[in-house]
Design an enzyme around this catalytic site. Sequence first.
Site, short mmCIF file in Angstrom:
data_model
loop_
_atom_site.label_atom_id
_atom_site.label_comp_id
_atom_site.label_asym_id
_atom_site.label_seq_id
_atom_site.Cartn_x
_atom_site.Cartn_y
_atom_site.Cartn_z
CG ASP A 10 -2.79 0.52 9.58
OD1 ASP A 10 -1.56 0.73 9.66
OD2 ASP A 10 -3.37 0.35 8.50
CB SER A 11 -1.73 4.83 8.60
OG SER A 11 -1.64 3.79 7.64
CB CYS A 73 0.67 0.74 11.63
SG CYS A 73 1.39 1.97 10.50
CD GLU A 155 -6.09 2.88 3.33
OE1 GLU A 155 -7.23 3.31 3.39
OE2 GLU A 155 -5.53 2.28 4.28
CB CYS A 188 3.54 -2.36 4.73
SG CYS A 188 2.08 -1.30 4.59
CG HIS A 190 -2.08 -0.90 3.88
ND1 HIS A 190 -1.71 -0.32 5.07
CD2 HIS A 190 -3.17 -0.20 3.45
CE1 HIS A 190 -2.54 0.68 5.35
NE2 HIS A 190 -3.44 0.77 4.38
N1 DGL Z 1 -0.12 -0.39 7.34
C1 DGL Z 1 0.91 0.62 7.47
C2 DGL Z 1 2.24 -0.06 7.75
O1 DGL Z 1 2.26 -1.21 8.18
C3 DGL Z 1 0.84 1.50 6.26
C4 DGL Z 1 1.53 2.77 6.40
C5 DGL Z 1 1.07 3.95 5.60
O2 DGL Z 1 0.06 4.53 5.97
O3 DGL Z 1 1.80 4.35 4.70
O4 DGL Z 1 3.30 0.51 7.60
#
Ligand code: DGL
Length: 271
Positions: A10-11, A73, A155, A188, A190
């Site tokens: 993931d990011s 992600c 985050e 997302c 997150h």
């Molecule tokens: N968890 C990522 C997603 O599902 C987050 C993306 C981000 O870094 O903006 O899109």
Amino acid sequence: MDNRPIGFFDSGIGGLTSIPYIMRKLPLEQIIFFGDTARTPYGSKSVETIRQFTMQIGEFLKKKDVKMMVIACNTISSTCLDDLRRAYPKIPIISAISPTARVIAESCAPEDHIGIIATKATVRSGVYERKIREKNHRLDKLYARECPAFVPLIEEGIIDNEIMDLTIHYYLDDFVEDNQIDTLVLGCTHYPLIRENLRRIYPGLRIVSSSKEAATAVQIELEKHDLLADRRNADNVFYASDLSENFVNMIQRILGKDQDELNIRFKNLDL
Ligand code: DGL
């Protein structure tokens, strides 16, 4: 049968929300997770930049000899799935979006009003609407809303307080009311971390999580390709490109374990 690890990425910390499902359902699987915490968020960056970062992560996981890559992600899934599949044709690659779109297509009725909330990159790709309609063309009440401030707040661990609630109201009050949303897709990984806020603010909404659906797809694909592990070779390892205090706090919160029970390592990909 295949006892090599599964590579999740993931990011940032979002993809970790898929991991508890895997740990519960497939305890013999070894997980290697990479979160690009030094460069998160991806969702407001250009597709070219997201692609450049993603291919670095792909190379890292390939070197770890993973038997499967899981793009935990939506932003990367919506922008780089084809690039990854072209680069690693022999490694099964699970996207966060197709499994979620399938659940929506199979479980919703034409009268349902489906709201998809996600990052800018995911919403602007239009992939969710396309995939859902491909699988069920009768679903036409699809509405998408980009919520770019959610990921940076999450985050930072700003979750259980009024700043997050105000941000949710800011992005979603009109969206939910004007479009009479009854089903909300957390597009997302997150966003499961603010699921309780969403439930409290919009009680009665049905919530579908891409983190859970991606994890379910992992099990299905491992079974289909006869790749399930039958013994545990090594511990799970959690890599991050920045081992910040936030990352450590969030990983403990998501996985419900203390830091010394988790194998957390630094990995800088930008070399
Ligand atoms: N968890 C990522 C997603 O599902 C987050 C993306 C981000 O870094 O903006 O899109």
